[in-house]
Design a protein around this motif. Structure first.
Motif, PDB file in Angstrom:
ATOM      1  N   CYS A  70     144.020  36.067  97.768  1.00 14.43           N
ATOM      2  CA  CYS A  70     144.144  34.721  98.309  1.00 14.43           C
ATOM      3  C   CYS A  70     145.283  33.993  97.604  1.00 14.43           C
ATOM      4  O   CYS A  70     145.580  34.244  96.443  1.00 14.43           O
ATOM      5  N   PRO A  72     140.936  33.444 107.529  1.00 11.67           N
ATOM      6  CA  PRO A  72     140.488  34.676 106.849  1.00 11.67           C
ATOM      7  C   PRO A  72     141.131  35.924 107.450  1.00 11.67           C
ATOM      8  O   PRO A  72     141.355  36.011 108.653  1.00 11.67           O
ATOM      9  N   CYS A 118     142.166  38.207 102.349  1.00 10.47           N
ATOM     10  CA  CYS A 118     141.446  37.064 101.783  1.00 10.47           C
ATOM     11  C   CYS A 118     140.358  36.649 102.769  1.00 10.47           C
ATOM     12  O   CYS A 118     140.630  36.471 103.956  1.00 10.47           O
ATOM     13  N   LYS A 146     138.581  33.821 102.995  1.00  9.17           N
ATOM     14  CA  LYS A 146     138.281  32.399 103.149  1.00  9.17           C
ATOM     15  C   LYS A 146     139.452  31.665 103.812  1.00  9.17           C
ATOM     16  O   LYS A 146     140.586  32.152 103.818  1.00  9.17           O
ATOM     17  N   GLU A 154     142.228  28.819 103.911  1.00  7.07           N
ATOM     18  CA  GLU A 154     143.018  28.127 102.895  1.00  7.07           C
ATOM     19  C   GLU A 154     143.881  27.068 103.569  1.00  7.07           C
ATOM     20  O   GLU A 154     144.488  27.323 104.602  1.00  7.07           O
ATOM     21  N   CYS A 182     146.888  23.441  97.001  1.00  7.98           N
ATOM     22  CA  CYS A 182     145.801  23.922  97.849  1.00  7.98           C
ATOM     23  C   CYS A 182     144.752  22.822  97.931  1.00  7.98           C
ATOM     24  O   CYS A 182     144.342  22.278  96.902  1.00  7.98           O
TER      25      CYS A 182
END
Length: 132
Positions: free
Chosen positions: A62, A85, A89, A91, A93, A106
């Motif tokens: 990520c 996703p 990674c 998740k 972002e 971020c």
């Protein structure tokens, strides 16, 4: 004993049958070595392929490390990007590029500003695809 008798004596010369059997014994040894070499090469390739498929890190690769910031000044935002996703990674972002080369931040997905930015970007993408 004359020289002719020494050369014709059977103890000094191998019969042709033995020579051919020696050659036959050498050839299977070569094929066994080549089979062993092929097996070793295939084993190395399979092991390398299996290791390549393992993720190095539990969370993947990520771009955002940690939860991220809660908010950024709106005047400092140059560009906002959502990364969904993927295999690398697992998740979502939200990455904010700041003006005047101040870097990137971020956003925390649970913050109010992040949810507003996600909704705006999704709406813009939806409208862009509707016009096409």
């Amino acid at each position: 004993m004359p020289v002719k008798n020494l050369l014709s004596h059977s103890a000094f010369l191998l019969p042709p049958r033995r020579v051919s059997t020696l050659k036959q014994q050498q050839q299977p040894g070569k094929t066994n070595m080549s089979v062993k070499g092929m097996v070793i090469a295939l084993t190395v390739i399979v092991c390398a392929t299996v290791v390549e498929g393992f993720p190095m890190f539990k969370g993947g690769r990520c771009l955002c490390i940690g939860p991220g910031v809660k908010a950024v000044k709106v005047a400092d935002i140059e560009k906002a990007t959502i990364i969904y996703p993927s295999n690398s990674c697992d998740k979502i972002e939200v990455i904010i590029n700041l003006k005047a080369h101040k870097g990137q931040r971020c956003l925390n997905l649970k913050s109010k500003q992040a949810s507003i930015i996600i909704k705006k970007i999704q709406r813009m993408n939806f409208l862009k695809h509707q016009n096409v």
